[in-house]
Design a protein around this motif. Structure first.
Motif, PDB file in Angstrom:
ATOM      1  N   GLY A  17     -45.464 107.698 -56.771  1.00 47.36           N
ATOM      2  CA  GLY A  17     -46.833 106.461 -56.125  1.00 47.36           C
ATOM      3  C   GLY A  17     -46.165 104.988 -56.728  1.00 47.36           C
ATOM      4  N   ALA A  18     -47.325 103.937 -56.029  1.00 50.74           N
ATOM      5  CA  ALA A  18     -46.341 102.855 -56.411  1.00 50.74           C
ATOM      6  C   ALA A  18     -46.456 102.402 -57.343  1.00 50.74           C
ATOM      7  CB  ALA A  18     -47.576 102.345 -55.370  1.00 50.74           C
ATOM      8  N   ARG A  19     -46.606 103.111 -58.761  1.00 54.72           N
ATOM      9  CA  ARG A  19     -46.666 101.915 -60.085  1.00 54.72           C
ATOM     10  C   ARG A  19     -45.450 102.728 -60.392  1.00 54.72           C
ATOM     11  NH1 ARG A  19     -51.267 102.616 -63.980  1.00 54.72           N
ATOM     12  NH2 ARG A  19     -52.403 100.772 -63.072  1.00 54.72           N
ATOM     13  N   HIS A  20     -44.892 104.037 -59.923  1.00 54.57           N
ATOM     14  CA  HIS A  20     -44.216 105.044 -60.278  1.00 54.57           C
ATOM     15  C   HIS A  20     -42.606 103.217 -59.844  1.00 54.57           C
ATOM     16  CE1 HIS A  20     -40.806 107.803 -60.847  1.00 54.57           C
ATOM     17  NE2 HIS A  20     -40.828 107.532 -59.981  1.00 54.57           N
ATOM     18  N   THR A  21     -42.859 103.188 -59.341  1.00 55.33           N
ATOM     19  CA  THR A  21     -41.280 102.458 -58.083  1.00 55.33           C
ATOM     20  C   THR A  21     -41.756 101.928 -58.095  1.00 55.33           C
ATOM     21  OG1 THR A  21     -42.243 104.009 -56.127  1.00 55.33           O
ATOM     22  CG2 THR A  21     -41.349 102.224 -55.188  1.00 55.33           C
ATOM     23  N   ALA A  22     -42.815 100.613 -58.528  1.00 54.45           N
ATOM     24  CA  ALA A  22     -43.036  99.619 -59.129  1.00 54.45           C
ATOM     25  C   ALA A  22     -42.002  99.670 -60.312  1.00 54.45           C
ATOM     26  CB  ALA A  22     -44.259  98.706 -58.534  1.00 54.45           C
ATOM     27  N   ASP A  23     -42.308  99.797 -61.366  1.00 52.09           N
ATOM     28  CA  ASP A  23     -41.568 100.266 -62.553  1.00 52.09           C
ATOM     29  C   ASP A  23     -40.443 100.588 -62.234  1.00 52.09           C
ATOM     30  OD1 ASP A  23     -44.556  99.791 -64.203  1.00 52.09           O
ATOM     31  OD2 ASP A  23     -44.662 102.183 -64.446  1.00 52.09           O
ATOM     32  N   GLY A  54     -43.907  93.890 -53.049  1.00 50.75           N
ATOM     33  CA  GLY A  54     -44.221  95.162 -52.873  1.00 50.75           C
ATOM     34  C   GLY A  54     -44.067  95.959 -52.434  1.00 50.75           C
ATOM     35  N   ILE A  55     -44.922  96.764 -52.520  1.00 54.52           N
ATOM     36  CA  ILE A  55     -44.904  98.248 -51.767  1.00 54.52           C
ATOM     37  C   ILE A  55     -44.614  98.710 -50.352  1.00 54.52           C
ATOM     38  CG2 ILE A  55     -44.015 100.692 -52.988  1.00 54.52           C
ATOM     39  CD1 ILE A  55     -44.062  99.085 -54.782  1.00 54.52           C
ATOM     40  N   TRP A  56     -44.132  99.840 -49.826  1.00 53.83           N
ATOM     41  CA  TRP A  56     -44.049 100.481 -48.580  1.00 53.83           C
ATOM     42  C   TRP A  56     -43.695 102.040 -48.473  1.00 53.83           C
ATOM     43  CZ3 TRP A  56     -42.641  95.335 -49.657  1.00 53.83           C
ATOM     44  CH2 TRP A  56     -43.067  94.159 -49.562  1.00 53.83           C
ATOM     45  N   ALA A  57     -44.557 102.088 -47.205  1.00 57.08           N
ATOM     46  CA  ALA A  57     -44.238 103.891 -47.288  1.00 57.08           C
ATOM     47  C   ALA A  57     -44.409 104.457 -45.615  1.00 57.08           C
ATOM     48  CB  ALA A  57     -45.301 105.091 -47.998  1.00 57.08           C
ATOM     49  N   ALA A  58     -43.402 105.249 -45.591  1.00 53.78           N
ATOM     50  CA  ALA A  58     -43.381 105.811 -44.337  1.00 53.78           C
ATOM     51  C   ALA A  58     -42.985 107.291 -44.348  1.00 53.78           C
ATOM     52  CB  ALA A  58     -42.004 104.678 -43.917  1.00 53.78           C
ATOM     53  N   PRO A  59     -43.656 107.791 -43.143  1.00 57.75           N
ATOM     54  CA  PRO A  59     -43.579 109.389 -43.890  1.00 57.75           C
ATOM     55  C   PRO A  59     -42.518 110.070 -43.154  1.00 57.75           C
ATOM     56  CG  PRO A  59     -44.878 107.986 -41.956  1.00 57.75           C
ATOM     57  CD  PRO A  59     -44.627 107.509 -42.151  1.00 57.75           C
ATOM     58  N   GLY A  60     -42.195 110.880 -43.448  1.00 59.38           N
ATOM     59  CA  GLY A  60     -41.617 112.163 -42.520  1.00 59.38           C
ATOM     60  C   GLY A  60     -42.098 112.491 -41.194  1.00 59.38           C
ATOM     61  N   ALA A 113     -47.084 112.739 -38.310  1.00 63.34           N
ATOM     62  CA  ALA A 113     -46.571 112.267 -39.041  1.00 63.34           C
ATOM     63  C   ALA A 113     -46.832 112.966 -40.770  1.00 63.34           C
ATOM     64  CB  ALA A 113     -47.229 110.872 -40.019  1.00 63.34           C
ATOM     65  N   LEU A 114     -46.228 113.727 -42.262  1.00 63.71           N
ATOM     66  CA  LEU A 114     -45.802 114.603 -42.289  1.00 63.71           C
ATOM     67  C   LEU A 114     -46.675 113.180 -43.247  1.00 63.71           C
ATOM     68  CD1 LEU A 114     -42.940 116.891 -42.619  1.00 63.71           C
ATOM     69  CD2 LEU A 114     -45.247 117.587 -42.314  1.00 63.71           C
ATOM     70  N   PRO A 115     -47.175 113.913 -45.077  1.00 61.76           N
ATOM     71  CA  PRO A 115     -47.814 113.377 -46.220  1.00 61.76           C
ATOM     72  C   PRO A 115     -46.463 113.257 -46.732  1.00 61.76           C
ATOM     73  CG  PRO A 115     -48.853 115.526 -46.045  1.00 61.76           C
ATOM     74  CD  PRO A 115     -47.917 116.055 -45.101  1.00 61.76           C
ATOM     75  N   HIS A 116     -45.465 113.434 -46.426  1.00 57.02           N
ATOM     76  CA  HIS A 116     -44.696 113.055 -47.239  1.00 57.02           C
ATOM     77  C   HIS A 116     -43.598 111.923 -47.147  1.00 57.02           C
ATOM     78  CE1 HIS A 116     -45.091 117.437 -47.374  1.00 57.02           C
ATOM     79  NE2 HIS A 116     -44.627 118.082 -48.497  1.00 57.02           N
ATOM     80  N   THR A 117     -43.777 110.322 -47.648  1.00 53.33           N
ATOM     81  CA  THR A 117     -43.115 109.801 -47.712  1.00 53.33           C
ATOM     82  C   THR A 117     -41.854 109.115 -48.126  1.00 53.33           C
ATOM     83  OG1 THR A 117     -44.590 108.560 -48.998  1.00 53.33           O
ATOM     84  CG2 THR A 117     -45.322 108.521 -47.259  1.00 53.33           C
ATOM     85  N   THR A 118     -41.164 108.582 -47.547  1.00 53.63           N
ATOM     86  CA  THR A 118     -40.449 107.175 -48.297  1.00 53.63           C
ATOM     87  C   THR A 118     -40.988 105.929 -49.051  1.00 53.63           C
ATOM     88  OG1 THR A 118     -38.102 108.628 -47.726  1.00 53.63           O
ATOM     89  CG2 THR A 118     -37.798 106.199 -48.027  1.00 53.63           C
ATOM     90  N   LEU A 119     -40.824 105.639 -50.620  1.00 49.48           N
ATOM     91  CA  LEU A 119     -41.431 104.299 -50.761  1.00 49.48           C
ATOM     92  C   LEU A 119     -40.733 103.050 -50.865  1.00 49.48           C
ATOM     93  CD1 LEU A 119     -44.199 105.874 -50.571  1.00 49.48           C
ATOM     94  CD2 LEU A 119     -44.412 105.148 -53.151  1.00 49.48           C
TER      95      LEU A 119
END
Length: 398
Positions: free
Chosen positions: A16-22, A34-40, A60-66
């Motif tokens: 999640g965004a919080r994990h990636t921000a941490d 900020g945090i941005w996401a793009a899908p496979g 687009a898949l629900p799987h993303t790169t953050l």
């Protein structure tokens, strides 16, 4: 056609965004901007048509790169992946050169290079990535990484670029900087897809349309079966088939095979009789473009189940004419169909990666079990099976 999958590796658990921000703060000592996401993505139909100016229909898949990011003012680009070995990759943006940077970091570095080559006022940045897009599965982890980076830099430096422009920048990064001659489909899907839809893209003029694809509403599911294999001949074979398609277009006197209609296919094949191996490639591209249009007609008419045989016909064409399937992919398709699937085909570049299977919701578990048992009986690795839920394209999370 997907590019290489040498992008930021997955760790096997959602982020999640919080994990990636941490994680960004732990690596760089400050909070990200900020945090941005793009899908496979998975391609429903339209394989190897993109570099022939043809039609594709990805979702687009629900799987993303953050991507967590913050700007820098010293011309330094720092890159870190939560799933890659090694620490921070540090580069100077004024020293970026095509093909000089290897590994996963070449993809985001290429975005900075491509933006600066286009005259855009992009400076340095700190970036940290987490990803749940499977790598090596033909689901375009590379485009997810590129587009997440492009969107982050677009916002950090207030560039005001539209999603399609970001997709073109990402494709240029992969073509010219990384050195992969991919088409535009993967980056456009990552940038432009919308939830609940497949994206009908004309790769010649880049016009696109969102096609409603409400599987759940019709009691259907689309399964992705990641075979977890990638055969080594894939990269060279891709180049050979692309060159063969280009030879066919030249011999027929057309700009691209997109310009050969189904009605004129028999005479085109006769004209190519003296070009060994080329007629079969041409037949696949021409009939695959037709299948894309037929699938869209079915979806527009609300006849989603009717696309099943078209998916299966696409697999037969990729297996027999384009010759890019493999025993594992064929086993998925044959087993799923025997177990009651409505349609199935390989997806992506071929020689491994993933297949898609259209199933009735009630039959999904049984078909998944049948495929898993068939792989075990054949001595293959256990496949990874998950649902392809049509999801949103790139967006900012916070």
């Amino acid at each position: 056609m997907a590019g290489h999958e040498a992008a930021t590796p997955t760790t096997g658990r959602p982020h999640g965004a919080r994990h990636t921000a941490d994680r960004f703060a732990a690596v760089y000592g400050a909070a990200p901007t900020g945090i941005w996401a793009a899908p496979g993505r998975v391609n429903l139909i339209g394989e190897h048509t993109d570099y022939n100016d043809g039609f594709v229909l990805p979702l687009a898949l629900p799987h993303t790169t953050l991507a967590a990011a913050a700007p820098r003012t010293d011309g330094v680009l720092r890159l870190h992946s939560g799933g890659a070995d090694g620490g921070v990759v540090e580069l100077r943006i004024d020293a970026l050169r095509p093909t000089a940077q290897g590994g996963w970091a070449a993809y985001p570095a290429g975005i900075v290079w491509a933006m600066r080559e286009a005259g855009l006022p992009v400076g340095g940045a700190d970036l940290h990535y987490d990803s749940t897009v499977p790598t090596g599965a033909g689901l375009s982890s590379s485009a997810a990484l590129e587009v997440a980076t492009a969107l982050a830099l677009n916002d950090l430096y207030a560039l005001g670029l539209e999603p399609q422009r970001l997709a073109r920048i990402a494709q240029r990064a992969e073509n010219a900087f990384v050195g992969v001659p991919c088409g535009i489909m993967d980056q456009t899907a990552a940038a432009c897809c919308t939830e609940g839809h497949a994206l009908f893209l004309d790769t010649r003029d880049l016009t696109h349309r969102q096609v409603p694809f409400d599987l759940a509403g019709e009691g259907l599911r689309l399964l992705v079966v990641d075979t977890r294999v990638k055969h080594e001949l894939g990269d060279g074979a891709y180049a050979e088939r692309r060159a063969g398609c280009e030879r066919g277009a030249r011999a027929l006197g057309v700009r691209a095979l997109r310009d050969v209609s189904g009605a004129h296919l028999p005479e085109a094949l006769a004209e190519l009789a003296g070009e060994p191996g080329v007629p079969a490639l041409v037949r696949h591209i021409v009939t695959e473009n037709q299948r894309v249009e037929e699938v869209i007609a079915c979806l527009d008419a609300g006849r989603t189940r009717a696309i099943g045989p078209l998916l299966t016909a696409g697999h037969a064409s990729l297996r027999d004419d384009f010759a890019i399937s493999c025993p594992e992919l064929d086993l998925v398709v044959d087993t799923a169909l025997a177990a009651g699937a409505l349609g199935a085909r390989m997806t992506g570049g071929g020689f491994g990666g993933s297949a898609i299977v259209l199933v009735e919701e009630a039959a999904a578990a049984g078909i998944g079990t049948a495929v898993t048992e068939a792989f075990a009986a054949a001595g293959h690795l256990e496949p990874r099976i998950f649902e392809a839920v049509p999801s949103a394209g790139a967006h900012r999370l916070q």
